[in-house]
Scaffold this active site. Sequence first.
Site, short mmCIF file in Angstrom:
data_model
loop_
_atom_site.label_atom_id
_atom_site.label_comp_id
_atom_site.label_asym_id
_atom_site.label_seq_id
_atom_site.Cartn_x
_atom_site.Cartn_y
_atom_site.Cartn_z
N ASN A 175 35.26 38.45 38.17
CA ASN A 175 35.36 37.39 36.94
C ASN A 175 35.17 36.10 39.04
O ASN A 175 35.88 36.45 39.55
CB ASN A 175 36.56 36.64 36.83
N TYR A 230 37.27 28.70 29.18
CA TYR A 230 37.62 29.90 30.23
C TYR A 230 35.86 30.10 30.94
O TYR A 230 35.85 29.68 31.70
CB TYR A 230 37.56 31.38 28.37
N LYS A 260 44.26 29.28 29.65
CA LYS A 260 44.59 30.81 28.88
C LYS A 260 45.43 30.77 27.81
O LYS A 260 45.19 30.77 27.25
CB LYS A 260 45.78 31.73 30.07
N ALA A 265 44.74 43.68 39.79
CA ALA A 265 43.68 44.39 38.54
C ALA A 265 43.45 45.77 38.38
O ALA A 265 44.12 46.72 37.85
CB ALA A 265 42.57 43.67 37.93
N ASN A 320 38.04 41.59 29.01
CA ASN A 320 38.46 40.10 29.41
C ASN A 320 39.98 40.73 28.40
O ASN A 320 39.85 40.44 27.59
CB ASN A 320 37.63 39.21 29.56
N ARG A 350 29.55 14.73 14.91
CA ARG A 350 29.63 13.96 15.90
C ARG A 350 30.19 14.66 17.50
O ARG A 350 29.21 14.83 18.68
CB ARG A 350 30.59 12.69 15.63
N ASP A 354 49.66 39.44 33.20
CA ASP A 354 48.23 39.10 33.06
C ASP A 354 47.47 40.16 33.61
O ASP A 354 46.63 41.10 32.89
CB ASP A 354 47.62 37.67 32.61
N ASP A 355 47.46 40.09 34.94
CA ASP A 355 45.93 40.66 36.26
C ASP A 355 46.31 41.91 35.77
O ASP A 355 45.82 42.60 36.16
CB ASP A 355 46.33 40.26 37.06
N GLU A 389 50.21 34.20 35.60
CA GLU A 389 48.24 34.52 35.97
C GLU A 389 48.13 34.22 37.76
O GLU A 389 48.29 33.36 38.07
CB GLU A 389 48.55 33.69 35.34
N ASP A 390 47.24 35.18 38.17
CA ASP A 390 46.62 34.95 39.26
C ASP A 390 47.19 34.47 40.19
O ASP A 390 47.25 33.45 41.26
CB ASP A 390 45.58 34.17 39.71
N ARG A 446 45.61 33.33 43.87
CA ARG A 446 44.41 34.14 43.41
C ARG A 446 43.65 33.50 42.24
O ARG A 446 44.05 34.51 40.68
CB ARG A 446 44.75 35.63 44.33
N1 LIG Z 1 38.30 41.34 33.41
C1 LIG Z 1 39.44 40.78 33.38
O1 LIG Z 1 40.41 40.74 32.49
C2 LIG Z 1 39.44 40.67 34.86
C3 LIG Z 1 39.57 40.25 36.08
N2 LIG Z 1 40.06 40.44 37.20
C4 LIG Z 1 39.46 40.64 38.13
O2 LIG Z 1 39.17 40.63 39.02
C5 LIG Z 1 38.81 41.06 40.56
C6 LIG Z 1 39.93 41.17 41.44
O3 LIG Z 1 41.54 40.86 41.27
P1 LIG Z 1 42.96 41.05 41.42
O4 LIG Z 1 43.29 42.70 41.54
O5 LIG Z 1 43.51 40.30 40.65
O6 LIG Z 1 42.33 40.85 43.15
P2 LIG Z 1 43.06 41.65 44.31
O7 LIG Z 1 42.78 40.88 45.81
O8 LIG Z 1 44.36 41.50 44.55
O9 LIG Z 1 42.32 43.02 44.53
C7 LIG Z 1 40.97 42.79 45.06
C8 LIG Z 1 40.69 44.51 45.68
O10 LIG Z 1 39.02 44.32 46.01
C9 LIG Z 1 38.93 44.70 46.79
N3 LIG Z 1 37.76 44.73 47.76
C10 LIG Z 1 37.48 43.63 48.36
N4 LIG Z 1 36.00 43.32 49.31
C11 LIG Z 1 35.86 44.30 48.94
C12 LIG Z 1 34.69 45.36 49.23
N5 LIG Z 1 34.04 44.41 50.04
N6 LIG Z 1 34.95 46.76 48.72
C13 LIG Z 1 34.97 46.70 48.20
N7 LIG Z 1 36.88 46.43 47.72
C14 LIG Z 1 36.82 45.33 47.66
C15 LIG Z 1 39.99 44.42 47.71
O11 LIG Z 1 40.42 45.21 48.83
P3 LIG Z 1 41.77 45.69 50.23
O12 LIG Z 1 42.75 45.71 49.19
O13 LIG Z 1 41.06 45.61 51.00
O14 LIG Z 1 41.84 44.11 50.54
C16 LIG Z 1 41.43 44.50 46.73
O15 LIG Z 1 41.96 45.81 46.79
C17 LIG Z 1 39.04 39.18 39.95
O16 LIG Z 1 37.89 39.07 40.89
C18 LIG Z 1 39.48 38.73 38.84
O17 LIG Z 1 38.99 37.24 38.64
C19 LIG Z 1 41.04 40.15 37.46
C20 LIG Z 1 42.01 40.29 36.33
C21 LIG Z 1 41.48 40.26 34.40
C1 LIG Z 2 40.63 37.57 33.35
C2 LIG Z 2 41.70 37.02 34.54
O1 LIG Z 2 42.48 37.17 34.38
C3 LIG Z 2 40.89 37.10 36.12
O2 LIG Z 2 40.18 36.72 35.60
O3 LIG Z 2 41.75 37.13 36.81
MG LIG Z 3 44.08 36.53 35.91
#
Ligand SMILES: NC(=O)C1=CN([C@@H]2O[C@H](COP(=O)(O)OP(=O)(O)OC[C@H]3O[C@@H](n4cnc5c(N)ncnc54)[C@H](OP(=O)(O)O)[C@@H]3O)[C@@H](O)[C@H]2O)C=CC1
Ligand SMILES: CC(=O)C(=O)O
Ligand SMILES: [Mg+2]
Length: 545
Positions: A401, A88, A160, A295, A445, A43, A254-255, A231-232, A142
Amino acid sequence: MTIVLTPVWTNGVQKLKVEPGPLAKLPRGLTPPALEHNVHRMRCLAQLRSKDKNIEKYIYLSQLKDADPNMFYKICIENLSEFTPLIYTPTVGDACLQYSHIFRRPEGMFISIKDKGNIGKVLRNWPCIDGARIAVVTDGSRILGLGDLGVNGMPISIGKLSLYVAGAGIRPHSTVPICIDVGTDNKAFLEDPLYLGLRQPRVSEAEMNEFMEEFMHEMSVVFPELLIQFEDFATDKAFSFLSTFRNRYPLFNDDIQGTGAVVLSGFLNAAKLSSAASGRPLADQRILFLGAGSAGVGVSMQLTSFFKLQGMSEEEARQRIWLVDSQGLVYDSRGKLAEHKKYFSRKDYDGPPMTNLVDIIDHIKPTALFGLSTMKGAFNQAVIEKMSEINARPIIFPLSNPVSLSECVFSEAVEWSNGKVIFASGSPFPEQTHAGRTLYPGQGNNMYVFPGIGLGAILARASSITDSMIEAASLGLADSLTDEERALDLVYPRIERIREISAQIALSVIRTAQKEGVDKSSDLRQLDDTALLKHIKGKMWNPSS
Ligand SMILES: NC(=O)C1=CN([C@@H]2O[C@H](COP(=O)(O)OP(=O)(O)OC[C@H]3O[C@@H](n4cnc5c(N)ncnc54)[C@H](OP(=O)(O)O)[C@@H]3O)[C@@H](O)[C@H]2O)C=CC1
Ligand SMILES: CC(=O)C(=O)O
Ligand SMILES: [Mg+2]
């Protein structure tokens, strides 16, 4: 499983809270006469599947979890590949965006800047303090790639923790979702009359730091057995809170660390596939990151540390990595760089700024391209064709993501690489048929590792989470592919095996904690691996039938 019916008062209305246990076994008179567990399971699934929109499915599942957690986890564990995209990423991204509108009942704790000076007292309101073992804490700054969502980030902590229960058998009432509310700079939310958080801009860095000092101290006093997953948090806070607190409390980010572990693992399996086609050894891999945030840099650090384990010098290991951020290639003479980018900033490039990704690929000749940039579509046809031109089997991981921000989608990567791509993405994509073959995308992920890291750390009663424990989790995951999965060119195991994998990861994490002397469960040291694995599996919570 015992059923505990605890009276809970909400706004003067009494509700019986059903602790995990089958609804169909409630005392006579509290359920319809013909409520039978297996039929009810059908159900619930039928109700779920009758909904057209994923956000409606999310809302339905949240309510099911609230009313009957046993059934929620039962059908979740039995249908993991259907459920993970709902509870998720990607659906949790929509749930966060819409949280203040779809909110029904609170789940988890909301600790706000207004509680400063009083945080311990507020934490003591949690109804299940003694059983609490793991908290996922976000400040909503974030959320995935969606930016500052303030208190709307709560579904990330909830999602999570649902994966901790479903994927590693953590008891549901041992989980504590927490959203810190120190304001938001999201203008649309501040103007939304339904927004559930404080209607103020984020507090200053100094005030946030003071708040976090008190929060972490009080968490350790109120919940002495608790592991914390950050996280985030926005980039600077993610790095600074990890380094400030990691040697004082059991926690990980985690990131930075979970993503580092999961991507290293997928990369190692991908590198085997690519080297089978090219003959290129691991030591010759060249890795380009689009995205140099928490990340991107977290994964770079994990890869570097692994390369050093393989015998490379620190400099040789670092030379394998190139970062690109929003200003283009990251190199020393470009000018002032954020602290977290300096270690990987290139010293061997001194030309004009490089911003075009195809030009950068042409210059570096990477074997692997990772996207952690939030830049939807950044891996366009020209980028994927260039990667395919210089590599027999290019490794391309668009890891951002939710799915709407992925640097490319699987069907494009397959088409533009003529089926050669080795692919993993942050959010799930459907399989593709190419030249008569079925090709499977991996899901790179952190959900593959954090449940096992948490389970291992909880059972070892680890006083801190060391880099080696994270690395052990990563290598444990890399080794977990079955022959059948390898034959299909998978780089990550099937998600349906997550419980088995989490148990293996937990074993590696416990053994490493023991080697490093951070375990407090000394009785586990007496067990050989077979007995320890049995002990771990025996501790995993299962919904009852
Ligand atoms: N698959 C997984 O398990 C995970 C995925 N993620 C995903 O990764 C992404 C980033 O997360 P996170 O690192 O924490 O975020 P942050 O905000 O820490 O980093 C984002 C990065 O992307 C860069 N960026 C933004 N715009 C551009 C562009 N036009 N060209 C090139 N680089 C660019 C930023 O540049 P600048 O430094 O110059 O601002 C920065 O270095 C998110 O979408 C998140 O969901 C995160 C964790 C786990
Ligand atoms: C998967 C994850 O932790 C993120 O996208 O931030
Ligand atoms: Mg995260």
